[in-house]
Design a protein around this motif. Structure first.
Motif, PDB file in Angstrom:
ATOM      1  N   UNK A  46       6.486  -0.032  -2.793  1.00  0.00           N
ATOM      2  CA  UNK A  46       6.278   1.521  -2.724  1.00  0.00           C
ATOM      3  C   UNK A  46       4.855   1.981  -3.032  1.00  0.00           C
ATOM      4  N   UNK A  47       4.768   3.158  -2.473  1.00  0.00           N
ATOM      5  CA  UNK A  47       2.772   3.535  -2.252  1.00  0.00           C
ATOM      6  C   UNK A  47       2.000   2.498  -1.181  1.00  0.00           C
ATOM      7  N   UNK A  48       2.805   2.257  -0.371  1.00  0.00           N
ATOM      8  CA  UNK A  48       1.795   0.705   0.363  1.00  0.00           C
ATOM      9  C   UNK A  48       1.713   1.908   1.924  1.00  0.00           C
ATOM     10  N   UNK A  49       0.214   1.838   1.962  1.00  0.00           N
ATOM     11  CA  UNK A  49      -0.254   2.249   3.698  1.00  0.00           C
ATOM     12  C   UNK A  49       1.043   1.338   4.705  1.00  0.00           C
ATOM     13  N   UNK A  50       0.864   1.642   5.490  1.00  0.00           N
ATOM     14  CA  UNK A  50       1.731   1.246   6.929  1.00  0.00           C
ATOM     15  C   UNK A  50       0.650  -0.213   7.246  1.00  0.00           C
ATOM     16  N   UNK A  51      -0.790  -0.212   7.082  1.00  0.00           N
ATOM     17  CA  UNK A  51      -0.591  -1.517   7.161  1.00  0.00           C
ATOM     18  C   UNK A  51      -0.378  -2.585   5.897  1.00  0.00           C
ATOM     19  N   UNK A  52      -1.107  -2.069   4.957  1.00  0.00           N
ATOM     20  CA  UNK A  52      -0.713  -2.837   3.567  1.00  0.00           C
ATOM     21  C   UNK A  52       1.388  -3.309   3.853  1.00  0.00           C
ATOM     22  N   UNK A  53       1.950  -2.654   4.363  1.00  0.00           N
ATOM     23  CA  UNK A  53       4.025  -2.846   4.553  1.00  0.00           C
ATOM     24  C   UNK A  53       4.106  -3.401   5.297  1.00  0.00           C
TER      25      UNK A  53
END
Length: 438
Positions: A46-53
């Protein structure tokens, strides 16, 4: 469509008929998407940016993809003895890149893929039965010259300590103990034994004038012996526990308090002379062994002459995962230990030529592109400054894992780099199976 088998053409046909009975490209693609979606959903964030995901789930994909079964649909596999065997009631895993994967890949799988761990352990049992010896790093059941250390041991012990018991642990214990105290006998080839074992047992370390990559040979086998000791204790083998705990302290035998490095040491007990402005050269012994003549803490060098494995003295300074307090004690205090760690991360990343391709993803002498550095940022935790661990781990996560091409600082090494990311991004205090009770 293509069928693959390591045993026979008939095996490849059976695999193809079973796995893709009716060829339809779009259906195969959709089925693969569903399978991977299910596998990747083992971890939810949860709470991740699209790049982090994207980075996180790509890392999860790499981690789960790296270890693969090597059997046909009927359980047949190509054994390390050159014969065809059958895996009964489990999946057979043919490749263990264990110098890379014991550090974070296998610990991750014990947490997120528990349904596969006993199969991996049973695969190791069969490998030992087929080959007659505990292997080290190998691929597709073919054993050859391996990386330094004996790192199926921590993989086995980690699984057992975490409660995985669906295999013959006494059989595996006997195999690892035998390899730790004996050299192999025919038909097992001599290279399958522990490098420098006879010297390690006689003088307590691997001498540089006898053994290639002698320093990590001593350090990593000391760690492996500590692992054997932990299993011996679990199994009630007190004498073995004491024996291997004593051998686990071998790192002290190559510590040079003058330079504050684990320094190459000769069979006669003398440390290798320091370079001190002299021209580096290679010594060749009558037995055909060769090594760099002078100690230079920035030299990685090339096999068969190098003192360290794909690293230099700075990068192997921290290779005492099993006794961090013992390592701190060698420096004399937490403050001196932390000062050395700070220097390690802040100094120039330059190494002494010749260039080694594995030195990539650097922060000072920290090298994220190769495994010996992977635990070092976490050592601040043991010396009382955990905020520095947090800062360095965050720096690595953000600098060396990105979207797009070139998103990793080095090659994947069977999931080891991506599994480091997964564990670190989840906030685990230690990515290794080195989390000693404090």
């Amino acid at each position: 469509k293509v069928g693959i088998s390591y045993t026979s053409i008939e095996g490849a046909r059976k695999n193809l008929e079973k796995e893709i009975p009716n060829w339809d490209f779009n259906r195969v693609k959709d089925d693969a998407r569903k399978i991977w979606s299910n596998e990747l959903s083992r971890i939810k964030i949860d709470g991740a940016t699209e790049d982090q995901k994207q980075i996180f789930y790509t890392a999860a994909y790499h981690s789960y993809l790296a270890l693969y079964i090597s059997q046909d649909v009927d359980g047949k596999y190509f054994g390390s003895d050159g014969k065809i065997h059958s895996a009964k009631d489990y999946d057979f895993y043919g490749s263990f890149s264990c110098w890379d994967t014991y550090r974070s890949q296998h610990p991750l799988l014990t947490l997120t893929a528990p349904d596969h761990v006993n199969d991996m352990m049973n695969s190791i049992v069969d490998k030992v039965k087929n080959y007659g010896w505990l292997p080290a790093q190998h691929f597709l059941n073919v054993y050859g010259e391996s990386m330094v250390g004996d790192h199926l041991i921590p993989i086995i012990v980690d699984a057992y300590k975490k409660g995985y018991r669906g295999y013959d642990i006494e059989f595996l214990y006997d195999a690892m103990r035998k390899k730790a105290i004996e050299l192999p006998k025919a038909p097992v080839p001599s290279y399958a034994g522990r490098s420098g074992l006879e010297y390690f047992m006689k003088v307590g370390y691997a001498p540089i004038d006898k053994v290639t990559e002698a320093v990590p040979n001593t350090l990593e086998l000391a760690y492996d012996d500590w692992c054997i000791a932990q299993l011996a204790k679990e199994l009630g083998k007190e004498d073995d526990y004491n024996l291997f705990m004593n051998r686990a302290r071998a790192f002290q035998n190559i510590w040079d308090s003058e330079t504050e490095f684990f320094r190459p040491r000769k069979y006669d007990g003398n440390f290798l002379e320091e370079l001190k402005g002299r021209e580096q050269s290679i010594v060749e012994t009558p037995s055909g062994h060769s090594y760099y003549k002078y100690f230079d803490p920035l030299l990685v060098g090339r096999r068969p002459n190098r003192h360290y494995t794909e690293s230099n003295a700075w990068q192997y300074l921290w290779a005492v995962q099993h006794d961090v307090q013992g390592l701190i004690n060698l420096f004399g205090s937490n403050a001196k230990f932390i000062n050395k760690l700070d220097t390690f991360f802040e100094m120039s990343s330059t190494i002494t030529p010749p260039k080694y391709a594995g030195i990539s993803g650097t922060i000072g002498q920290y090298v994220h592109g190769n495994q010996p550095s992977h635990h070092v940022a976490y050592l601040y935790n043991y010396a009382g400054e955990p905020w520095k661990t947090q800062q360095r781990v965050r720096q690595v996560l953000e600098n060396f894992y990105r979207t797009g091409s070139g998103g990793l600082s080095e090659n994947e090494d069977m999931g080891s780099h991506s599994s480091w990311y997964i564990l670190s991004a989840m906030g685990w205090r230690s990515v290794f199976w080195m989390n000693i009770p404090r």
